[in-house]
Design an enzyme around this catalytic site. Structure first.
Site, short mmCIF file in Angstrom:
data_model
loop_
_atom_site.label_atom_id
_atom_site.label_comp_id
_atom_site.label_asym_id
_atom_site.label_seq_id
_atom_site.Cartn_x
_atom_site.Cartn_y
_atom_site.Cartn_z
CG HIS A 293 -0.39 -0.08 2.51
ND1 HIS A 293 0.13 -1.24 3.02
CD2 HIS A 293 -0.21 0.87 3.45
CE1 HIS A 293 0.61 -1.00 4.22
NE2 HIS A 293 0.43 0.27 4.51
NE ARG B 297 -0.54 -0.20 10.82
CZ ARG B 297 0.74 -0.11 10.41
NH1 ARG B 297 1.05 0.65 9.36
NH2 ARG B 297 1.70 -0.76 11.01
C1 SIN Z 1 -2.53 5.40 5.19
O1 SIN Z 1 -2.46 6.28 6.05
O2 SIN Z 1 -3.31 5.49 4.24
C2 SIN Z 1 -1.67 4.17 5.29
C3 SIN Z 1 -0.73 4.25 6.43
C4 SIN Z 1 0.10 2.98 6.58
O3 SIN Z 1 1.08 2.84 5.87
O4 SIN Z 1 -0.25 2.15 7.39
#
Ligand code: SIN
Length: 276
Positions: free
Chosen positions: A255, A270
């Site tokens: 991601h 998270r």
């Molecule tokens: C995000 O903030 O969209 C992703 C952050 C991460 O790398 O966990």
């Protein structure tokens, strides 16, 4: 019969799930259906949720024990909850490069669950890239070459004094890994334990070299794999709203948090799920 709806969002990966309130204690059929959707779609999204930290922790724990990040400070009363915050004055966001969470650990996480507390008026989307689709698209020859290879992963670069992750941000406390980050070896082709599907398991942030190869020897092939793996055909893009949730499988997905919202605040929480 769980009442869960599933709508795919892109060809290679990603699905939006509806008909579920993640703040509620969910029955085991619903958890099994969410797990099956995650296995099938690699990253799943939920809209219009209202999750306190404790509810996010409770949801995450249904999938495995939760990780306490070795470098990013969690919430004071909930160390497993990382607050990912970019203040209007911050220049750098967190997670702004292709990576797979925690591949730098001896036992990497299986998934991450990110909840949007406050989203910017524009921008701040997250990209995801299927490393299973990236693997499938390789030639049989390169697949055979990669099959027995292992790679060395470390937080030593990304969380060094110069690394993007460890840079100072107004509302995040991130420690430098200098002298602390170990090196851990993982197979270059990971077999998903639940689906048996193969995925590439190297990433630009944390993969240092192939095991038994020098950094210089590794560079050309790693760079080629990184370029291959971020092709648009393997990606999907998620536009957050307050209350959105993304749950991705770190064993088969990269991601990238886009940093295109200067002067605005973005606040996410998270939790990161470890293997059982
Ligand atoms: C995000 O903030 O969209 C992703 C952050 C991460 O790398 O966990």
């Amino acid at each position: 019969m769980t009442g869960l709806t599933i709508r795919r969002v892109a060809g290679a990966l990603g699905a939006e799930l509806g008909g579920v309130d993640l703040a509620e204690p969910l029955d085991s059929d619903t958890i099994a259906a969410i797990r099956a959707a995650l296995n099938a779609h690699q990253v799943i999204f939920f809209r219009d949720q209202t999750l306190g930290a404790e509810q996010q922790l409770a949801f995450g724990r249904r999938f495995g024990p939760l990780n306490v990040h070795p470098y990013v400070a969690g919430m004071a009363d909930h160390p497993e909850v990382m607050e990912i915050i970019k203040e209007p004055t911050d220049k750098l966001n967190f997670g702004g490069g292709w990576h797979s969470d925690m591949s730098f650990l001896e036992t990497p996480s299986i998934g991450s669950i990110l909840y949007a507390v406050q989203t910017p008026e524009f921008g701040g989307d997250t990209l995801f890239a299927s490393q299973a689709a990236a693997y499938d698209a390789l030639s049989e020859g390169l697949k055979a070459t990669l099959e027995g290879l292992r790679a060395v992963h470390s937080a030593g670069m990304e969380y060094s004094a110069k690394g993007a992750s460890a840079q100072k941000r107004a509302s995040m406390q991130v420690a430098e890994a200098e002298g602390l980050a170990g090196e851990f070896i993982h197979p270059v082709v990971k077999v998903h334990p639940e689906t048996g599907r193969k995925a590439l398991y190297v990433n630009p942030a944390f993969t240092m070299r192939f095991d038994g190869w020098t950094r210089k020897e590794s560079k050309a092939l790693l760079d080629q794999l990184f370029e291959h793996s971020r092709q648009e055909a393997f990606t999907c893009r998620f536009s957050w709203r307050d209350g959105s949730v993304a749950f991705w499988d770190n064993r088969q997905v990269w991601h990238y948090a886009l940093n295109d919202y200067p002067g605005q605040r973005r606040h996410m929480r998270r939790v990161t799920v470890d293997p059982v």
